[in-house]
Enzyme design. Structure first.
Site, mmCIF file in Angstrom:
data_model
loop_
_atom_site.group_PDB
_atom_site.id
_atom_site.type_symbol
_atom_site.label_atom_id
_atom_site.label_comp_id
_atom_site.label_asym_id
_atom_site.label_seq_id
_atom_site.Cartn_x
_atom_site.Cartn_y
_atom_site.Cartn_z
ATOM 1 N N GLY A 14 -0.069 4.371 0.088
ATOM 2 C CA GLY A 14 -0.981 6.069 0.262
ATOM 3 C C GLY A 14 -0.164 6.817 1.467
ATOM 4 O O GLY A 14 1.058 5.856 1.660
ATOM 5 N N GLY B 133 1.370 -1.089 -0.337
ATOM 6 C CA GLY B 133 -0.332 0.201 0.126
ATOM 7 C C GLY B 133 0.983 1.309 -0.485
ATOM 8 O O GLY B 133 1.423 1.677 0.570
ATOM 9 N N LYS C 205 -11.407 5.952 17.229
ATOM 10 C CA LYS C 205 -11.054 6.816 17.147
ATOM 11 C C LYS C 205 -11.193 7.497 16.391
ATOM 12 O O LYS C 205 -11.259 9.284 16.497
ATOM 13 C CB LYS C 205 -8.964 6.453 18.080
ATOM 14 C CG LYS C 205 -8.215 6.389 17.039
ATOM 15 C CD LYS C 205 -7.850 6.927 15.422
ATOM 16 C CE LYS C 205 -7.326 6.723 14.666
ATOM 17 N NZ LYS C 205 -6.066 7.625 13.518
ATOM 18 N N ASN D 199 -9.625 12.067 8.810
ATOM 19 C CA ASN D 199 -10.992 12.306 9.708
ATOM 20 C C ASN D 199 -11.772 13.651 10.214
ATOM 21 O O ASN D 199 -12.938 13.441 10.336
ATOM 22 C CB ASN D 199 -11.227 11.284 10.805
ATOM 23 C CG ASN D 199 -11.192 9.464 10.318
ATOM 24 O OD1 ASN D 199 -11.695 9.321 9.210
ATOM 25 N ND2 ASN D 199 -9.963 9.210 10.456
ATOM 26 N N GLY E 202 -0.735 4.087 17.699
ATOM 27 C CA GLY E 202 0.134 5.127 17.597
ATOM 28 C C GLY E 202 -0.702 6.720 17.245
ATOM 29 O O GLY E 202 -1.702 6.279 15.817
ATOM 30 N N GLY F 243 1.482 4.493 4.169
ATOM 31 C CA GLY F 243 1.827 3.105 3.576
ATOM 32 C C GLY F 243 3.605 3.650 3.007
ATOM 33 O O GLY F 243 4.105 3.154 3.662
ATOM 34 N N TYR G 137 0.610 11.424 -2.959
ATOM 35 C CA TYR G 137 0.368 11.172 -1.872
ATOM 36 C C TYR G 137 0.938 12.347 -0.472
ATOM 37 O O TYR G 137 1.316 13.627 -0.058
ATOM 38 C CB TYR G 137 0.314 10.117 -0.807
ATOM 39 C CG TYR G 137 -0.786 9.013 -1.315
ATOM 40 C CD1 TYR G 137 -2.611 9.617 -1.587
ATOM 41 C CD2 TYR G 137 -0.711 8.720 -2.584
ATOM 42 C CE1 TYR G 137 -3.442 8.936 -2.384
ATOM 43 C CE2 TYR G 137 -2.137 7.330 -3.193
ATOM 44 C CZ TYR G 137 -2.846 7.245 -3.014
ATOM 45 O OH TYR G 137 -3.720 7.189 -3.415
#
Length: 379
Positions: free
Chosen positions: A58, A56, A238, A303, A183, A61, A97
């Site tokens: 992204g 991955g 979270k 998020n 973390g 990654g 990215y």
């Protein structure tokens, strides 16, 4: 077969790769590609060789692949899109990215067979809801003794399995081969070599320590733990609370509101974690409070950013566009986390409210009113 394996690995056998890596570690202490700080060679690296496949490419990654390379681990990174793999190989940069971050030289490929060949650690850095389908394609290519390390943070929709459980179910790997990393690990800051810590959890302490050594650098400090459940519940839940914090910020609400959401959100996470068998101490540490605070407070959090758009009255489509098409894990995980809470009879009102806003069309002001209108009770 052996010659094919060596060809896939750049013409080096496993023992040759070991010699190559040790010589690389012993010949120089090099400057970190992003910040120019010196990378210390840690004493446990001497005579220790690990090859990692990061599946991955992204933001996270790529950042973690950089951490591994900076720690002296031989890394091959797999990218779903050929153009990403080509940029990583030729430019030593992920312009899709992390465009402003120079990366250390590392192999990159679009072919999972090349990436996975001879890997001691297989780092699974794809989104949680696509982990199963990807693993189904890769499982026959993974070394039967390789450590499987999950970076994904989520609960699978439908099955309500944690990522380690999905890995075990798809690959048949025993629990002691599966590790998770969690973390306060915002990808851009880590790629910039800003100091950060993390937790690597595995029921096999020796494997956790091996992964710890493979990714320990002067700026990235990994701790070990055996509480896989706690690390995974903290990492998945979270993201949902970060959406709630983002919504509040988008509405123009301030620090008191955010602190209240973080605190009550932590209470929800601990209740769910304990119901599933987690240790409360884990959720009071880096994989719980640490990850929660970073994700809820930082504008780098997808998020949080997604929630801000919703809080300003934007649509789900507008919020997705604002995060540049990258996955905000909490949007899907709020449904599975809520379902898991219902299954175990755990009260999670913030999680329920986020699910209603994202998937049931509940207006944000009404969701806030519902939360404030709940009966008053002792903390």
């Amino acid at each position: 077969m052996a010659s094919t394996s060596r060809a896939r690995s750049g013409g080096r056998s496993r023992s040759a790769r070991r010699v190559f890596a040790c010589s690389r570690l012993l010949t120089a202490i090099t400057a970190c590609t992003a910040c120019g700080r010196m990378r210390p060679i840690l004493p446990w690296h001497i005579g220790l060789m690990t090859r990692a496949a990061v599946m991955g490419a992204g933001s996270w990654g790529t950042a973690f692949a950089k951490v591994l390379a900076d720690a002296g681990t031989e890394v091959t990174i797999w990218a779903r899109r050929p153009e990403v793999a080509e940029a990583l190989s030729s430019e030593h940069r992920n312009r899709f990215y992390l465009p402003d971050i120079p990366l250390p030289p590392m192999a990159a490929t679009h072919d999972p067979a090349i990436a996975l060949d001879g890997a001691d650690i297989v780092v699974l850095a794809v989104p949680s809801q696509s982990l199963r389908v990807n693993l189904a394609e890769w499982k026959g290519l993974i070394d039967p003794d390789a450590t499987l390390l999950s970076l994904a943070k989520g609960i699978e929709n439908g099955s309500l399995l944690r990522m380690s459980e999905v890995i075990g179910e798809v690959t048949g790997a025993s629990a002691d081969r599966i590790a998770v990393l969690s973390g306060p690990n915002l990808a851009l800051e880590i790629a910039q070599c800003q100091p950060a810590a993390t937790v690597i959890a595995c029921t096999d302490t020796d494997r956790a320590v091996a992964v710890q050594h493979a990714c320990a650098t002067g700026y990235f400090r990994p701790y070990t733990n055996t509480d896989v459940i706690g690390c995974e519940v903290g990492g998945a839940a979270k993201n949902v609370i970060a959406l709630a914090c983002g919504i509040a910020s988008g509405m123009g609400l301030g620090d008191n509101t955010r602190a209240s959401i973080i605190t009550r959100g932590l209470a929800e996470i601990i209740r769910l974690g304990v119901a599933l068998g987690a240790e409360p101490a884990t959720l009071a540490g880096l994989a719980g409070v640490g990850d929660l605070v970073a994700t809820c407070a930082s504008p780098l959090s997808r998020n949080n950013s997604f929630g801000r758009v919703l809080g300003r009255g934007g649509s789900m489509e507008a919020a997705q566009e604002a995060t540049h098409g990258q996955v905000a894990e909490g949007v899907k995980s709020c449904t599975s986390v809520r379902a898991l809470a219902i299954k175990h009879r755990v009260e999670m009102p913030l999680t329920n409210a986020v699910h209603q806003v994202c998937h049931e069309g509940l207006p944000v002001p009404e969701a806030v009113g519902n939360l404030l209108g709940r009966r008053i009770k002792p903390e």
